[in-house]
Design a protein around this motif. Structure first.
Motif, mmCIF file in Angstrom:
data_model
loop_
_atom_site.group_PDB
_atom_site.id
_atom_site.type_symbol
_atom_site.label_atom_id
_atom_site.label_comp_id
_atom_site.label_asym_id
_atom_site.label_seq_id
_atom_site.Cartn_x
_atom_site.Cartn_y
_atom_site.Cartn_z
ATOM 1 N N MET A 64 1.044 -1.114 0.216
ATOM 2 C CA MET A 64 0.010 0.118 -0.095
ATOM 3 C C MET A 64 0.791 1.376 0.012
ATOM 4 N N GLN A 65 0.828 2.199 -1.114
ATOM 5 C CA GLN A 65 1.542 3.387 -1.117
ATOM 6 C C GLN A 65 1.276 4.375 -0.065
ATOM 7 N N THR A 66 2.275 5.182 0.294
ATOM 8 C CA THR A 66 1.921 6.105 1.263
ATOM 9 C C THR A 66 0.872 6.982 1.160
ATOM 10 N N HIS A 67 0.474 7.411 -0.099
ATOM 11 C CA HIS A 67 -0.411 8.571 -0.358
ATOM 12 C C HIS A 67 -1.839 7.847 -0.136
ATOM 13 N N GLU A 68 -1.854 6.479 -0.167
ATOM 14 C CA GLU A 68 -2.976 5.648 -0.012
ATOM 15 C C GLU A 68 -3.199 5.404 1.434
ATOM 16 N N ILE A 69 -2.300 5.352 2.331
ATOM 17 C CA ILE A 69 -2.404 5.062 3.701
ATOM 18 C C ILE A 69 -2.906 6.385 4.113
ATOM 19 N N ARG A 70 -2.473 7.753 3.693
ATOM 20 C CA ARG A 70 -2.933 8.861 4.018
ATOM 21 C C ARG A 70 -4.296 9.029 3.853
ATOM 22 N N ASP A 71 -4.764 8.745 2.558
ATOM 23 C CA ASP A 71 -6.136 8.583 2.228
ATOM 24 C C ASP A 71 -7.153 7.749 3.061
ATOM 25 N N ARG A 72 -6.769 6.753 3.301
ATOM 26 C CA ARG A 72 -7.513 5.868 4.103
ATOM 27 C C ARG A 72 -7.701 6.359 5.902
ATOM 28 N N PHE A 73 -6.717 7.104 6.081
ATOM 29 C CA PHE A 73 -6.605 7.436 7.427
ATOM 30 C C PHE A 73 -7.913 8.632 7.572
ATOM 31 N N THR A 74 -7.730 9.538 6.468
ATOM 32 C CA THR A 74 -8.579 10.616 6.324
ATOM 33 C C THR A 74 -10.218 10.177 6.299
ATOM 34 N N ASN A 75 -10.180 9.307 5.134
ATOM 35 C CA ASN A 75 -11.429 8.696 4.861
ATOM 36 C C ASN A 75 -12.237 8.125 6.203
ATOM 37 N N HIS A 76 -11.399 7.112 6.948
ATOM 38 C CA HIS A 76 -11.814 6.794 8.217
ATOM 39 C C HIS A 76 -12.611 7.706 9.014
ATOM 40 N N PHE A 77 -11.754 8.738 9.430
ATOM 41 C CA PHE A 77 -12.512 9.628 10.462
ATOM 42 C C PHE A 77 -13.385 10.658 9.921
ATOM 43 N N VAL A 78 -13.510 10.923 8.668
ATOM 44 C CA VAL A 78 -14.354 11.788 8.206
ATOM 45 C C VAL A 78 -15.614 11.033 8.184
ATOM 46 N N THR A 79 -15.835 9.569 7.802
ATOM 47 C CA THR A 79 -16.681 8.903 7.832
ATOM 48 C C THR A 79 -17.300 8.959 9.294
ATOM 49 N N ALA A 80 -16.661 8.959 10.234
ATOM 50 C CA ALA A 80 -16.864 8.668 11.588
ATOM 51 C C ALA A 80 -17.329 10.206 12.228
ATOM 52 N N GLY A 81 -17.399 11.271 11.198
ATOM 53 C CA GLY A 81 -17.929 12.521 11.702
ATOM 54 C C GLY A 81 -16.998 13.753 11.923
ATOM 55 N N HIS A 82 -15.780 13.432 11.786
ATOM 56 C CA HIS A 82 -14.864 14.394 11.973
ATOM 57 C C HIS A 82 -14.674 15.430 10.822
ATOM 58 N N THR A 83 -14.059 16.675 11.131
ATOM 59 C CA THR A 83 -13.767 17.598 9.869
ATOM 60 C C THR A 83 -12.418 17.376 9.644
#
Length: 887
Positions: free
Chosen positions: A1-20
């Motif tokens: 898994m490339q680093t930029h995908e690791i970043r995207d998964r992190f952001t998407n995980h928490f945005v889905t959970a209601g984070h800004t």
């Protein structure tokens, strides 16, 4: 898994959970405690400190913050886990959830399958630590998450307790570790072997307030915070190691390409030796950090952030040379790291040329330093050999390193080639003294933020409405008064007071434009406003003096902007935009804004550029600017979203953080289009003339243009015209003939001065024989020490050189000093026989300098310096006599 995908998964995980989702802040923040942003929570400090309420929905946020830590640069590459630049992914809760929420969120992302948005880590390989007495966290891990008790370890304050290093929020931590397997070390969890067990995520539970202490891990806990907060940090690079199946952060998709590029340009293979591997890792790490610092507007310099960047670039260059590189290498390394980092930081694309320009310019400068440093080392080595010794002094090695930027590893290598050693004990001692001084300086500067809690009530509840774009007067209500740092209900005549209004036409200092001046009036009450500042980007604080009457909370006042002040400020601010546009036309898009200041009638504009502007370039910038004024373009303001503004091509200021909704100022279509919240004229002709005063350096890679605008420009031109006319009249010449006439006079004056100087030196040389009669014998050394008042430093050196030549067959030392308008130039010369005896001019110059409040240096046979204490000359002579006697 490339680093930029690791970043995207992190952001998407928490945005889905209601984070800004919050974009990474610049590495450069206006924070008195930090050189660079060094942790993911830094941009959120005002919320954790209680200075402002967080503006995020649900009280939660997530970010992937770029960070730089440079405390121990020498250790980079020695270990394979630490980088000077790293990306810290974090989620933050401001009273919304606490321990269970933080733990649950982290565990889900780490262990959820890849096809469900997670990282798919094996839960059996995850270990956790908690603070010694944090039973609550331990129970959540075991009972809620299901981590076996044997994989939950308790650690002390040094490992599992967090604070900012200053009084404020604090609390226990829980860290998540990944077991890399028995091939990496001993079994038994992170308490046994933190090499095998890699820390990937730290969950900080902010629930207490800590007090002041000189100790980093022993401070008083004052009590619980009113709101319990969460701050977490997941190391993106460390997670990439695991998900990409590599041993260390240097072998991930971001840094391994740089190492491969270094292999090609050096002809050395990574993995061939531990010493070589360290150098490869230094190249990869420093290339990335340097590139990211330049991206955020840092340029090489001799202090602060610029010094850090310079040091990183030079260590990278030197490491490549030690690996076998012979030519320029920076372009290869920086270009490679830009390629790997662009998917995560697309703004690199628009700044690529500028980044390379800054880095390559520093490489050229350092290669010159290597050349001059090599000459200095050769002289030092020759002196050591001539004295019959075999060790280069640690002081000399440190001076090469600290004063001339000559790396110690190069000194060691060249010493070995010359059959010499280096006194590393003394070198290390001087390096430690330097570190101690730096730490003491850092500690002296490290302090808490300005206490803005007094304003919090108004920041949270009553943001000021700024109506000054269209109005210069307005009725307003006094919402708050602050005097001597405390909230007050009234202020009588003669009081300096800060006034907070519900609405104001007065501009608060921002974007380089100084705050408005004006008045607050209500009946007999008059307040003179000398400045306006913005607090928390929400309230305008009017710094005023009560001239008459008195002001009270709730009072209705008329806020009146000083129209002359605003008119001049608008002219200067708009002229700044025009100069920026002209600058980019003349120098190209790599000349980007690095800061500005404008006040009525005057402006200065700082920009990143590595070369001095020529007179023709400066004239062209002035011409284009005034042509833009004469064209009378409309000055248009557009309120839009940040994304749309970027799509329009609007330029932004480095280090500035912008909201989602922004204000764009457009002048002449593509000529100038910038993000700007300042006040401006309606058309460019309203600026009036713009007088460009000149251009100067404000640091390596940074330049500054200064100019007058409007009536001040007219006054400047008028004064210059009157001066030229007066000179022409005195010289009986036409104005256009002045440059030629002045050049002729200057040449004649220089010739006369040179002739006088030659005559003066001839007179001094004629007295040399008489001076020799004043020499004394000290042991087996002829010592001549004379004070020649009124003789300049250059002439002293001429006399000393002549005297040394006359005494070349003897063991002789000459010390000359002078008194020139209270300054004390001094010179020491030594014959070759004296140098062979171990008497060095450089040592004697330093000794003499101690007595006259000065310093100096030079070669073993000739050195010079300057001081400012004439009274110490005789004591200096005496000290030199004693040193020579003991040689």
């Amino acid at each position: 898994m490339q680093t930029h995908e690791i970043r995207d998964r992190f952001t998407n995980h928490f945005v889905t959970a209601g984070h800004t989702a919050v974009a990474s802040a610049s590495l450069l923040l206006d924070d008195p405690t930090l050189l660079f942003v060094n942790a993911g929570m830094v941009p959120f400090k005002p919320y954790f400190l209680g200075q402002q309420n967080p503006p995020f929905d649900n009280g939660t946020a997530t970010s992937i913050q770029k960070c730089v830590r440079t405390l121990d640069i020498e250790e980079v590459g020695v270990t394979t886990r630490h980088n000077t630049f790293f990306q810290m992914a974090g989620n933050f809760s401001f009273g919304a959830y606490f321990k269970e929420g933080a733990i649950t969120h982290a565990w889900a992302l780490l262990t959820n399958p890849v096809d469900q948005g997670g990282y798919g880590l094996d839960p059996e390989r995850l270990w956790v630590t908690v603070y010694l007495d944090d039973d609550e966290a331990a129970e959540i891990w075991e009972k809620k998450i299901g981590v076996p008790a044997e994989r939950i370890q308790r650690m002390g304050m040094e490992d599992n307790y967090w604070s900012m290093g200053v009084p404020g929020p604090a609390g226990p931590c829980s860290e998540i570790y990944y077991d890399r397997g028995p091939e990496y070390g001993e079994e038994g969890g992170p308490a046994v072997d933190d090499g095998r067990y890699l820390e990937i995520w730290n969950l900080v539970f902010m629930q207490y307030e800590r007090g002041a202490s000189d100790s980093e891990d022993d401070y008083p806990i004052l009590g619980e915070l009113p709101k319990k907060n969460i701050d977490t940090g997941m190391g993106v690079e460390r997670v990439a190691c695991i998900l990409q199946g590599v041993d260390n952060v240097y072998e991930t998709d971001l840094l391994r390409p740089v190492i491969e590029a270094a292999e090609k340009v050096t002809g050395t293979t990574y993995g061939a030796s531990e010493e070589g591997d360290v150098r490869f890792r230094v190249i990869a790490d420093h290339a990335r950090t340097s590139m990211m610092l330049i991206l955020d507007g840092v340029t090489p310099g001799n202090e602060g952030r610029g010094y850090i960047l310079r040091r990183l670039l030079r260590r990278m260059i030197r490491s490549a040379r030690l690996l076998g590189a012979t030519g320029a290498t920076v372009e290869t390394f920086i270009s490679t790291i830009m390629d790997t980092m662009t998917p995560s930081f697309p703004e690199i694309i628009d700044n690529r040329e500028r980044i390379l320009r800054v880095a390559l310019n520093e490489e050229k400068a350092f290669l010159k330093t290597l050349e001059s440093g090599t000459k200095l080392f050769d002289e030092t080595a020759a002196a050591v050999k001539n004295s019959g010794k075999s060790v280069v002094g640690g002081h000399e090695a440190f001076e090469l390193h600290d004063t001339y930027g000559f790396p110690i590893d190069l000194t060691l290598e060249m010493a070995a080639e010359a059959g010499l050693e280096v006194d590393m004990a003394q070198f290390d001692a001087e390096m430690q003294q330097q570190r101690d001084r730096a730490k003491a300086d850092s500690k002296a500067k490290k302090h808490g933020h300005t206490d803005e809690t007094v304003y919090r009530e108004w920041v949270d509840a009553h943001p000021t409405e700024f109506i000054g774009y269209n109005e210069l007067t307005a009725e307003a209500t006094v919402l708050g008064l602050v005097a001597d740092g405390a909230s007050v209900t009234s202020a009588p005549a003669g009081t300096d007071v800060e006034v907070i209004l519900d609405a104001t036409p007065m501009y608060a200092e921002s974007g380089g434009q100084l705050g408005d001046r004006g008045r607050l009036v209500a009946g007999d009450t008059v307040l003179e406003v000398a400045d306006v500042q913005k607090i928390g980007k929400k309230i305008w604080v009017h710094k005023a003096t009560v001239i008459a009457g008195g002001v009270e909370l709730g009072m209705k006042v008329n806020a009146e902007v000083d129209e002359n002040w605003r008119h001049g400020a608008r002219q200067a601010h708009t002229a700044t935009h025009l100069i920026h546009g002209a600058l980019r036309q003349v120098l190209g898009p790599t000349a980007v804004q690095a800061g500005s200041l404008n006040r009525p009638g005057y402006l200065r504009f700082d920009f990143n550029y590595t070369e001095q502007l020529s007179p023709d370039q400066l004239d062209e910038i002035a011409l284009i600017t005034n042509q833009a004024v004469d064209t009378d373009w409309s000055v248009n303001t557009i309120e839009t979203t940040l994304d749309e503004a970027k799509a329009m091509g609007a330029t932004a200021l480095f280090g500035e953080t912008y909201a989602d909704d922004v204000r764009v100022v457009e002048i002449g279509g593509p000529f100038s289009i910038e993000l700007c919240g300042g006040t401006h004229v309606d058309t460019s002709a309203q600026i009036g003339p713009v007088a460009v005063l000149g251009e100067t350096s404000v640091g390596s890679g940074a330049r500054r243009i200064e100019a007058y605008s409007g009536l001040d420009a007219f006054k400047y031109y008028s004064k210059e015209a009157a001066l030229a006319s007066g000179l022409a009249s005195n010289m009986k010449a036409k104005t256009e003939e002045l440059p030629g006439r002045i050049a002729q006079l200057t040449d004649r004056l220089k010739a006369a001065e040179k002739e006088i100087q030659n005559l003066h030196r001839q007179q001094l040389t004629a007295q040399t024989g008489q001076l020799l009669e004043r020499a004394e014998t000290v042991g087996d050394v002829r010592l001549l020490m004379v004070k020649l008042d009124g003789v300049a430093a250059g002439d002293l050196r001429t006399v000393a050189t002549d005297l040394r030549g006359r005494l070349k067959g003897e063991t002789a030392v000459i010390v000359l000093a002078s008194d020139v308008d209270g300054k004390v130039p001094f010179v020491v010369g030594a014959t070759q026989a004296a140098v062979d005896k171990g008497i060095k001019s450089g040592d004697l110059v330093k000794l003499f300098g101690e007595y006259v409040g000065g310093r100096g240096g030079g070669k073993p046979d000739m050195a010079q310096g300057s001081g400012n204490d004439v009274a110490g000359v005789e004591a200096g002579f005496s000290a030199v006599r004693d040193r020579v006697a003991n040689s």
